[in-house]
Design an enzyme around this catalytic site. Structure first.
Site, PDB file in Angstrom:
ATOM      1  N   ASP A  62       0.817  -1.213   0.000  1.00 40.74           N
ATOM      2  CA  ASP A  62       0.000   0.000   0.000  1.00 40.74           C
ATOM      3  C   ASP A  62       0.854   1.266   0.000  1.00 40.74           C
ATOM      4  O   ASP A  62       2.000   1.263   0.453  1.00 40.74           O
ATOM      5  CB  ASP A  62      -0.890   0.053   1.254  1.00 40.74           C
ATOM      6  CG  ASP A  62      -2.061  -0.902   1.183  1.00 40.74           C
ATOM      7  OD1 ASP A  62      -2.117  -1.722   0.256  1.00 40.74           O
ATOM      8  OD2 ASP A  62      -2.916  -0.821   2.088  1.00 40.74           O
TER       9      ASP A  62
ATOM     10  N   HIS B 270      -5.940   3.026  -4.283  1.00 41.58           N
ATOM     11  CA  HIS B 270      -5.884   3.289  -2.836  1.00 41.58           C
ATOM     12  C   HIS B 270      -6.260   4.746  -2.541  1.00 41.58           C
ATOM     13  O   HIS B 270      -5.807   5.307  -1.544  1.00 41.58           O
ATOM     14  CB  HIS B 270      -4.486   2.966  -2.311  1.00 41.58           C
ATOM     15  CG  HIS B 270      -4.408   2.720  -0.833  1.00 41.58           C
ATOM     16  ND1 HIS B 270      -5.344   1.982  -0.134  1.00 41.58           N
ATOM     17  CD2 HIS B 270      -3.487   3.114   0.090  1.00 41.58           C
ATOM     18  CE1 HIS B 270      -4.995   1.936   1.144  1.00 41.58           C
ATOM     19  NE2 HIS B 270      -3.881   2.620   1.316  1.00 41.58           N
TER      20      HIS B 270
ATOM     21  N   HIS C 120      -5.301   9.528   0.123  1.00 39.21           N
ATOM     22  CA  HIS C 120      -5.301   8.706   1.335  1.00 39.21           C
ATOM     23  C   HIS C 120      -6.039   9.390   2.498  1.00 39.21           C
ATOM     24  O   HIS C 120      -5.496   9.539   3.597  1.00 39.21           O
ATOM     25  CB  HIS C 120      -3.857   8.404   1.749  1.00 39.21           C
ATOM     26  CG  HIS C 120      -3.708   7.139   2.558  1.00 39.21           C
ATOM     27  ND1 HIS C 120      -4.013   7.068   3.892  1.00 39.21           N
ATOM     28  CD2 HIS C 120      -3.267   5.906   2.214  1.00 39.21           C
ATOM     29  CE1 HIS C 120      -3.759   5.843   4.348  1.00 39.21           C
ATOM     30  NE2 HIS C 120      -3.309   5.118   3.344  1.00 39.21           N
TER      31      HIS C 120
ATOM     32  N   HIS D 182       3.701  -2.423   2.958  1.00 39.05           N
ATOM     33  CA  HIS D 182       3.695  -1.048   2.461  1.00 39.05           C
ATOM     34  C   HIS D 182       4.996  -0.741   1.723  1.00 39.05           C
ATOM     35  O   HIS D 182       6.072  -1.135   2.188  1.00 39.05           O
ATOM     36  CB  HIS D 182       3.517  -0.053   3.610  1.00 39.05           C
ATOM     37  CG  HIS D 182       2.217  -0.222   4.341  1.00 39.05           C
ATOM     38  ND1 HIS D 182       2.032  -1.220   5.275  1.00 39.05           N
ATOM     39  CD2 HIS D 182       1.047   0.461   4.247  1.00 39.05           C
ATOM     40  CE1 HIS D 182       0.784  -1.147   5.739  1.00 39.05           C
ATOM     41  NE2 HIS D 182       0.167  -0.155   5.139  1.00 39.05           N
TER      42      HIS D 182
END
Length: 249
Positions: free
Chosen positions: A67, A118, A122, A212
């Protein structure tokens, strides 16, 4: 705050602004993940065929996911490790990072990995209105498409937050929601040995591993990968991209 759609119209951004925005982005990530565990318990309460926390199968297939990237330092390192073990993964890109580091995202696609959505910046998705969330998802999709010529079709909400209203929006945009069943907590700088131990002890056919590729300094992600990936391969597991995993019968 400037409207998101006007952002992509800026073709020349001073380096100092890029640095400041990257710093702000990292601080926002830290704020989000500091209470992500509490929010994830809310996500567990939502059950739907379009939400995948894992996907049981008899083929020993699993998915490794990353991510928040792309990141100019860590993403290339991760790609080299994936190449070393000849496995594929899925990268859930943040639109603003795709905008700043298009060559890195392009390399992800070039090497045969899947790219997921995503959001663009964010945000706390349960704290924005429906129109804003739709724009976040759409803006990320358009940014990724502009770089790779590919459309994202899988979505991971920031911090794994999903409820019925968010799910309705995601379904309207024709996405499938991807969560996880193994959280490595690499973003919290968990020691690499502990990350690997957690993954090896909890892995099962169909597992989705959360990592990540955009973390602050001294990321443990790559070191941990070099420990658990060869062990899982030795155990007979097959790393595949998310779309292949969830479409496995």
């Amino acid at each position: 705050m400037e409207h998101l759609t006007s952002f992509k119209k800026k073709r020349v951004v001073p380096v100092i602004i890029s640095g400041i925005l990257s710093f702000i982005f990292f601080l926002n990530l830290f704020s989000l993940y500091s209470y992500a565990d509490n929010k994830f318990c809310e996500a567990k309460c939502v059950s739907d065929i379009d939400i995948y926390r894992n996907h049981d199968n008899d083929c020993m297939k699993i998915a490794l996911t990353f991510d928040d990237g792309p990141h100019p330092k860590y993403t290339p390192q991760i790609l080299n490790i994936l190449d070393k073990y000849r496995i594929k993964a899925t990268f859930f890109a943040v639109g603003i990072n795709a905008y700043y580091y298009p060559d890195t995202l392009r390399e992800v696609s070039k090497r045969g990995h899947e790219i997921g959505n995503h959001t663009f910046s964010h945000p706390h998705v349960n704290q924005v209105d429906n129109d804003h969330l739709k724009e976040e998802i759409a803006q990320c999709e358009e940014t990724v498409y502009g770089v790779t010529d590919l459309r994202t079709r899988v979505f991971r909400p920031p911090e794994g937050m999903i409820d019925s209203s968010i799910l309705a929006i995601v379904r309207e945009l024709d996405y499938r929601v991807i969560l996880w069943d193994i959280d490595t907590r690499d973003w919290a700088h968990t020691p690499a040995e502990d990350i690997a131990k957690n993954v090896i002890e909890h892995i099962k056919p169909g597992s989705i591993i959360l990592m990540h590729d955009y973390i602050g300094s001294n990321s443990p992600t790559c070191e941990a990968m070099n420990i658990f990936i060869p062990k899982l391969i030795e155990m007979g597991y097959k790393f595949v991209v998310i779309s292949e995993l969830i479409d496995t019968k």
